[in-house]
Design a protein around this motif. Structure first.
Motif, PDB file in Angstrom:
ATOM      1  N   THR A  98      33.616  36.439  53.654  1.00  0.00           N
ATOM      2  CA  THR A  98      33.890  37.565  52.763  1.00  0.00           C
ATOM      3  C   THR A  98      34.695  37.113  51.551  1.00  0.00           C
ATOM      4  O   THR A  98      34.420  37.511  50.420  1.00  0.00           O
ATOM      5  CB  THR A  98      34.633  38.686  53.518  1.00  0.00           C
ATOM      6  N   THR A  99      35.725  36.280  51.766  1.00  0.00           N
ATOM      7  CA  THR A  99      36.525  35.820  50.630  1.00  0.00           C
ATOM      8  C   THR A  99      35.683  34.974  49.673  1.00  0.00           C
ATOM      9  O   THR A  99      35.850  35.050  48.452  1.00  0.00           O
ATOM     10  CB  THR A  99      37.747  35.009  51.097  1.00  0.00           C
ATOM     11  N   LEU A 100      34.753  34.184  50.210  1.00  0.00           N
ATOM     12  CA  LEU A 100      33.886  33.372  49.355  1.00  0.00           C
ATOM     13  C   LEU A 100      32.937  34.252  48.545  1.00  0.00           C
ATOM     14  O   LEU A 100      32.761  34.048  47.331  1.00  0.00           O
ATOM     15  CB  LEU A 100      33.085  32.378  50.200  1.00  0.00           C
ATOM     16  N   PHE A 101      32.316  35.234  49.192  1.00  0.00           N
ATOM     17  CA  PHE A 101      31.433  36.148  48.470  1.00  0.00           C
ATOM     18  C   PHE A 101      32.214  36.927  47.408  1.00  0.00           C
ATOM     19  O   PHE A 101      31.708  37.201  46.315  1.00  0.00           O
ATOM     20  CB  PHE A 101      30.753  37.114  49.440  1.00  0.00           C
ATOM     21  N   LEU A 102      33.449  37.288  47.754  1.00  0.00           N
ATOM     22  CA  LEU A 102      34.304  38.004  46.810  1.00  0.00           C
ATOM     23  C   LEU A 102      34.580  37.136  45.587  1.00  0.00           C
ATOM     24  O   LEU A 102      34.530  37.617  44.443  1.00  0.00           O
ATOM     25  CB  LEU A 102      35.611  38.387  47.499  1.00  0.00           C
ATOM     26  N   ALA A 103      34.861  35.846  45.810  1.00  0.00           N
ATOM     27  CA  ALA A 103      35.121  34.930  44.705  1.00  0.00           C
ATOM     28  C   ALA A 103      33.891  34.767  43.829  1.00  0.00           C
ATOM     29  O   ALA A 103      33.983  34.785  42.592  1.00  0.00           O
ATOM     30  CB  ALA A 103      35.566  33.570  45.253  1.00  0.00           C
ATOM     31  N   ALA A 104      32.726  34.603  44.455  1.00  0.00           N
ATOM     32  CA  ALA A 104      31.484  34.436  43.690  1.00  0.00           C
ATOM     33  C   ALA A 104      31.184  35.680  42.866  1.00  0.00           C
ATOM     34  O   ALA A 104      30.808  35.591  41.682  1.00  0.00           O
ATOM     35  CB  ALA A 104      30.333  34.126  44.641  1.00  0.00           C
ATOM     36  N   GLU A 105      31.351  36.845  43.472  1.00  0.00           N
ATOM     37  CA  GLU A 105      31.073  38.094  42.761  1.00  0.00           C
ATOM     38  C   GLU A 105      32.054  38.290  41.620  1.00  0.00           C
ATOM     39  O   GLU A 105      31.672  38.684  40.509  1.00  0.00           O
ATOM     40  CB  GLU A 105      31.154  39.270  43.744  1.00  0.00           C
ATOM     41  N   PHE A 106      33.330  37.999  41.872  1.00  0.00           N
ATOM     42  CA  PHE A 106      34.335  38.127  40.821  1.00  0.00           C
ATOM     43  C   PHE A 106      34.025  37.191  39.651  1.00  0.00           C
ATOM     44  O   PHE A 106      34.139  37.571  38.480  1.00  0.00           O
ATOM     45  CB  PHE A 106      35.732  37.824  41.373  1.00  0.00           C
ATOM     46  N   PHE A 107      33.640  35.957  39.970  1.00  0.00           N
ATOM     47  CA  PHE A 107      33.359  34.977  38.917  1.00  0.00           C
ATOM     48  C   PHE A 107      32.205  35.449  38.040  1.00  0.00           C
ATOM     49  O   PHE A 107      32.255  35.339  36.810  1.00  0.00           O
ATOM     50  CB  PHE A 107      33.030  33.622  39.541  1.00  0.00           C
ATOM     51  N   LEU A 108      31.157  35.988  38.648  1.00  0.00           N
ATOM     52  CA  LEU A 108      30.023  36.494  37.882  1.00  0.00           C
ATOM     53  C   LEU A 108      30.424  37.685  37.015  1.00  0.00           C
ATOM     54  O   LEU A 108      30.096  37.748  35.813  1.00  0.00           O
ATOM     55  CB  LEU A 108      28.893  36.896  38.823  1.00  0.00           C
ATOM     56  N   LEU A 109      31.140  38.626  37.603  1.00  0.00           N
ATOM     57  CA  LEU A 109      31.526  39.834  36.881  1.00  0.00           C
ATOM     58  C   LEU A 109      32.485  39.518  35.732  1.00  0.00           C
ATOM     59  O   LEU A 109      32.347  40.041  34.622  1.00  0.00           O
ATOM     60  CB  LEU A 109      32.175  40.833  37.841  1.00  0.00           C
ATOM     61  N   TYR A 110      33.441  38.645  36.004  1.00  0.00           N
ATOM     62  CA  TYR A 110      34.434  38.338  34.972  1.00  0.00           C
ATOM     63  C   TYR A 110      33.818  37.510  33.853  1.00  0.00           C
ATOM     64  O   TYR A 110      34.146  37.704  32.670  1.00  0.00           O
ATOM     65  CB  TYR A 110      35.630  37.608  35.582  1.00  0.00           C
ATOM     66  N   SER A 111      32.917  36.584  34.193  1.00  0.00           N
ATOM     67  CA  SER A 111      32.237  35.796  33.172  1.00  0.00           C
ATOM     68  C   SER A 111      31.385  36.699  32.277  1.00  0.00           C
ATOM     69  O   SER A 111      31.312  36.507  31.053  1.00  0.00           O
ATOM     70  CB  SER A 111      31.367  34.716  33.819  1.00  0.00           C
ATOM     71  N   PHE A 112      30.740  37.700  32.878  1.00  0.00           N
ATOM     72  CA  PHE A 112      29.961  38.664  32.089  1.00  0.00           C
ATOM     73  C   PHE A 112      30.881  39.476  31.182  1.00  0.00           C
ATOM     74  O   PHE A 112      30.568  39.702  30.003  1.00  0.00           O
ATOM     75  CB  PHE A 112      29.187  39.595  33.024  1.00  0.00           C
ATOM     76  N   ARG A 113      32.019  39.879  31.680  1.00  0.00           N
ATOM     77  CA  ARG A 113      32.980  40.650  30.883  1.00  0.00           C
ATOM     78  C   ARG A 113      33.465  39.852  29.683  1.00  0.00           C
ATOM     79  O   ARG A 113      33.694  40.406  28.598  1.00  0.00           O
ATOM     80  CB  ARG A 113      34.162  41.061  31.756  1.00  0.00           C
ATOM     81  N   GLN A 114      33.628  38.535  29.858  1.00  0.00           N
ATOM     82  CA  GLN A 114      34.092  37.680  28.771  1.00  0.00           C
ATOM     83  C   GLN A 114      32.980  37.314  27.787  1.00  0.00           C
ATOM     84  O   GLN A 114      33.250  36.693  26.759  1.00  0.00           O
ATOM     85  CB  GLN A 114      34.680  36.387  29.336  1.00  0.00           C
ATOM     86  N   GLY A 115      31.741  37.691  28.107  1.00  0.00           N
ATOM     87  CA  GLY A 115      30.625  37.330  27.251  1.00  0.00           C
ATOM     88  C   GLY A 115      30.147  35.910  27.447  1.00  0.00           C
ATOM     89  O   GLY A 115      29.378  35.372  26.636  1.00  0.00           O
ATOM     90  N   ARG A 116      30.549  35.274  28.541  1.00  0.00           N
ATOM     91  CA  ARG A 116      30.156  33.896  28.834  1.00  0.00           C
ATOM     92  C   ARG A 116      28.884  33.817  29.681  1.00  0.00           C
ATOM     93  O   ARG A 116      28.389  32.727  29.936  1.00  0.00           O
ATOM     94  CB  ARG A 116      31.284  33.177  29.592  1.00  0.00           C
ATOM     95  N   LEU A 117      28.414  34.957  30.150  1.00  0.00           N
ATOM     96  CA  LEU A 117      27.296  34.952  31.093  1.00  0.00           C
ATOM     97  C   LEU A 117      26.292  36.020  30.702  1.00  0.00           C
ATOM     98  O   LEU A 117      26.673  37.169  30.418  1.00  0.00           O
ATOM     99  CB  LEU A 117      27.812  35.217  32.515  1.00  0.00           C
TER     100      LEU A 117
END
Length: 314
Positions: free
Chosen positions: A141-160
């Motif tokens: 769960t913590t790994l999936f949470l990290a992966a999901e956060f990384f995708l969402l935050y990268s999209f928010r920053q305009g990097r993804l």
């Protein structure tokens, strides 16, 4: 020359920090107190008989009581690894899961601020993540949470590119069959969706995140129990019948185990982060830009206060 020395210094610091992190995450297996034996047996039952346990299988007094084995896929994964590489391989795999989780969040922090502050935060966070190192589906769960956060935050920053966000529903298709706290991932996407609404209004970003959230919710229904499996996180405590330490509040645990400093350390970091958010709001006077970090701080901090098992997620 000075730039090369600075880079070498950062490289050495990262290497040492990674080494300490790995030592934090890999520990001996104590089968007399751990849940691992049950997960391995569950996996064996699924692999050998093609049947997911649907009763209180290990109970002496009420073995026929119906229950949902919401972490059945994690048991299968642990069983396969154990059969192939034994307990040593299983320990190495799980240590890798926790290490990758820590590394993903550290990478996201470096993108959000600077490498220096990210490494400092990563070092401070290590004792919290290392609080839960026993081999459990919760680590996935913590790994999936990290992966999901990384995708969402990268999209928010305009990097993804937004197309990458459609990985998240696929993650939830696996997550719902691995651990009951898949619902935390849905909440995380919801927080980012609200952040997009606060910052930009009901524009393209908000609509995309809303679609991803709905798709994640729909694919979460693809489990052996259907809608009942999706609702299980909200129903499990109705007939739990046993007080688990990991589900107690942080204040209960401080009172019960006054010698364990991890609970006070969590409250210290949570309070420090809250104080820094207040300073940021006073300085920048931009509540819209601060909505996401404050919402994440409040959600995961309050969740950890309510159940100490969530300290690592915080």
């Amino acid at each position: 020359m000075s730039l090369a020395l600075e880079r070498a210094g950062y490289g050495l610091l990262i290497f040492l920090l990674c080494s300490v992190a790995w030592l934090h995450f890999v520990g001996p297996i104590n089968l007399t107190t751990a849940d691992l034996g049950r997960h391995l047996r569950n996996g064996e039952l699924v692999v050998s008989g093609g049947h997911i346990p649907d009763t209180n299988h290990y109970s002496y007094t009420d073995p026929d009581f119906p229950t949902l084995c919401h972490h059945w896929a994690a048991g299968v994964l642990f069983y396969w690894i154990w059969k192939a590489w034994g307990f040593l391989g299983l320990s190495a795999f799980y240590g890798g899961v926790l290490f990758l989780t820590w590394a993903l969040f550290t990478w996201a922090a470096a993108r959000a601020a600077s490498l220096r502050s990210a490494l400092a935060a990563a070092a401070l966070a290590l004792p919290l993540l290392a609080y839960r190192t026993e081999i459990r589906p919760e680590g996935l769960t913590t790994l999936f949470l990290a992966a999901e956060f990384f995708l969402l935050y990268s999209f928010r920053q305009g990097r993804l590119n937004g197309r990458w966000l459609w990985v998240i529903p696929a993650v939830h298709l696996v997550w719902v069959n691995v651990h009951i706290l898949f619902v935390i991932g849905l909440c995380l996407t919801g927080i980012f969706m609200l952040d997009a609404l606060v910052r930009e209004g009901p524009g393209r970003g908000f609509r995309l995140l809303a679609a991803v959230l709905l798709a994640s919710l729909a694919l979460s229904c693809v489990n052996p129990y259907g809608l009942e499996g999706v609702l299980q996180p909200f129903n499990i405590f109705k007939v739990y019948g046993y007080r688990l330490a990991e589900n107690q509040t942080v204040f209960f645990m401080i009172k019960r185990f006054p010698g364990r400093t991890i609970y006070g350390y969590f409250l210290l970091l949570w309070g420090l982060a809250g104080f820094l958010f207040v300073l940021r709001l006073i300085k920048e006077r931009d509540w819209r830009g601060s909505f996401l970090p404050v919402a994440l701080w409040a959600f995961f901090g309050l969740m950890a206060c309510q159940a100490v098992r969530a300290i690592a997620m915080f």
